[in-house]
Design an enzyme around this catalytic site. Structure first.
Site, PDB file in Angstrom:
ATOM      1  N   GLY A 144       4.268 -10.781   5.550  1.00  0.00           N
ATOM      2  CA  GLY A 144       4.742 -11.982   6.218  1.00  0.00           C
ATOM      3  C   GLY A 144       5.931 -11.746   7.121  1.00  0.00           C
ATOM      4  N   CYS A 153      17.353  -4.279  12.652  1.00  0.00           N
ATOM      5  CA  CYS A 153      16.295  -3.381  13.132  1.00  0.00           C
ATOM      6  C   CYS A 153      16.827  -2.097  13.761  1.00  0.00           C
ATOM      7  CB  CYS A 153      15.397  -4.123  14.125  1.00  0.00           C
ATOM      8  SG  CYS A 153      14.587  -5.565  13.393  1.00  0.00           S
ATOM      9  N   ARG A 189       0.812  -1.221   0.000  1.00  0.00           N
ATOM     10  CA  ARG A 189       0.000   0.000   0.000  1.00  0.00           C
ATOM     11  C   ARG A 189       0.848   1.274   0.000  1.00  0.00           C
ATOM     12  NH1 ARG A 189      -4.823  -1.516   4.367  1.00  0.00           N
ATOM     13  NH2 ARG A 189      -5.408  -3.517   3.401  1.00  0.00           N
ATOM     14  N   CYS A 220       2.756  -8.842  18.341  1.00  0.00           N
ATOM     15  CA  CYS A 220       3.882  -8.863  17.412  1.00  0.00           C
ATOM     16  C   CYS A 220       3.765  -7.683  16.457  1.00  0.00           C
ATOM     17  CB  CYS A 220       3.888 -10.158  16.603  1.00  0.00           C
ATOM     18  SG  CYS A 220       3.785 -11.678  17.581  1.00  0.00           S
ATOM     19  N   CYS A 221       4.866  -6.992  16.206  1.00  0.00           N
ATOM     20  CA  CYS A 221       4.810  -5.846  15.307  1.00  0.00           C
ATOM     21  C   CYS A 221       4.568  -6.312  13.878  1.00  0.00           C
ATOM     22  CB  CYS A 221       6.099  -5.024  15.393  1.00  0.00           C
ATOM     23  SG  CYS A 221       7.553  -5.854  14.712  1.00  0.00           S
TER      24      CYS A 221
END
Length: 398
Positions: free
Chosen positions: A115, A82, A20, A213-214
């Protein structure tokens, strides 16, 4: 390196689900332009740039920034899992603090796929092999469950086994994240959830359910850093400076022998504790002086253990910290007013700079309905397995 570095401007775009978003160069350009506009300076004034991303080809940073202009400046590409965004920020701050440059841009972006996170290259050693080997020794390995969830869920199991923590406590962190994100127009998930909804969502691993969960996220964020002299010469009005910053990597305790480590150490508890210690020492303050924190809540379990690693509450008291409401408005410290990674989203390369943007807005009093009252100091925590941890202390310059 002692001179405080000013955060001249910050910018980010609304985060979105994979599929998106616009393409990564467009997202990065928009975030960088927003930061430059916020600082009130042209791109031509920038002397260096650090571009952070995890999933992208080499020199994607140049591709993103060339839309701003072909100025010929050094563009350094950064990839630290991250912690990529805050690693770019750390490099930018060093460049200014050392006198190598007067004005530096840090930009982070990620165009992610749906995912769970996965490897790109399967024909060479996995850089996380030590972490996975140690995890397998401590708790086994299930190839049907996302690896990150096993790592951080395992940390949650280790904490709960040690201190008797209730599954409801982990769920309360997810509820708090959504409540905070409701006031953040940049967040992916802004609809409130209840504790029962969190606990009833599909079980993933250990104490973790899906709503703990992010999500995979696309987005970009940026910051312009400058020296005091540059700020004076260019009329930069932002009052926020970086008071102290530290970056750490793993120590032997992350992979210690059986009995000398646990899953909390494997996912970076000690990296965080050491980075925080360095920052408090350099900043001449303690956790009791912090009013607002953006920390790395990739999973609720990591938020819980990070309260203690950052010294916000003594070891073993994380559950009481949550139950007493000391992690939100009206409590001891407001943690993740943005909604954090759990609700704002986690585009890996952008996360550290999105945290920076949120804290700068908080210290300027520009955070709208999520504004933390009388915020004058702020702490940022961003961690990446592999490993890297960056802790940054911001203050409102008097």
């Amino acid at each position: 390196m002692a001179d405080k570095v000013r955060v001249a401007g910050v910018g980010m775009i609304p985060f979105s689900k994979p599929g998106r978003s616009e393409s990564y160069p467009v997202m990065a350009e928009h975030a960088a332009r927003a930061a430059l506009d916020d600082a009130g300076i042209p791109y031509e004034a920038v002397q260096q740039a650090y571009a952070g991303y995890v999933y992208g080809d080499s020199t994607a940073g140049q591709s993103a920034l060339y839309s701003l202009g072909l100025s010929g400046i050094p563009v350094v590409n950064v990839n630290n899992n991250c912690a990529t965004g805050s690693s770019a920020l750390w490099l930018a701050r060093q460049a200014v603090a050392s006198g190598a440059a007067d004005c530096v841009l840090a930009v982070g972006f990620e165009q992610m796929r749906p995912g769970a996170l996965g490897r790109i290259w399967d024909d060479r050693p996995d850089p996380l092999h030590r972490f996975l080997d140690r995890m397998t020794e401590l708790q086994g390995f299930d190839d049907g469950i996302p690896v990150a969830a096993q790592l951080f869920g395992g940390a949650g199991i280790a904490y709960a086994d040690t201190y008797g923590t209730s599954p409801a406590t982990f769920a309360k962190i997810a509820v708090k994240a959504r409540r905070h994100a409701a006031g953040n127009p940049y967040a992916v998930f802004r609809t409130p959830v209840t504790e029962d909804e969190v606990l009833a969502s599909p079980h993933i691993y250990g104490p973790l359910t899906r709503l703990q969960c992010c999500p995979p996220t696309c987005g970009a964020a940026a910051a312009v850093l400058c020296s005091r002299d540059f700020a004076r010469r260019h009329g930069v009005r932002s009052p926020v400076v970086i008071r102290a910053q530290a970056m750490t990597s793993d120590s032997p305790t992350s992979f210690g022998t059986s009995g000398s480590t646990d899953m909390m150490r494997v996912v970076g508890y000690d990296m965080t504790r050491e980075a925080a210690r360095q920052v408090y020492e350099a900043g001449g303050c303690g956790p009791e002086d912090i009013g607002v924190v953006e920390l790395h809540d990739c999973f609720t379990a990591n938020e819980l253990i990070t309260y203690e690693a950052l010294g916000l509450t003594p070891e073993g008291t994380g559950e009481k910290f949550v139950l007493d409401g000391d992690n939100t408005y009206g409590g001891q410290v407001v943690v993740n007013p943005s909604g954090g990674l759990l609700s704002k989203g986690h585009p890996l390369g952008a996360t550290g700079l999105a945290q920076c943007a949120e804290l700068v807005w908080q210290l300027r009093g520009q955070a709208g309905s999520r504004q933390v009252e009388d915020a004058t100091t702020a702490l940022q925590h961003n961690i990446g397995l592999g490993g890297a941890c960056v802790v940054t202390l911001y203050e409102k310059d008097q």
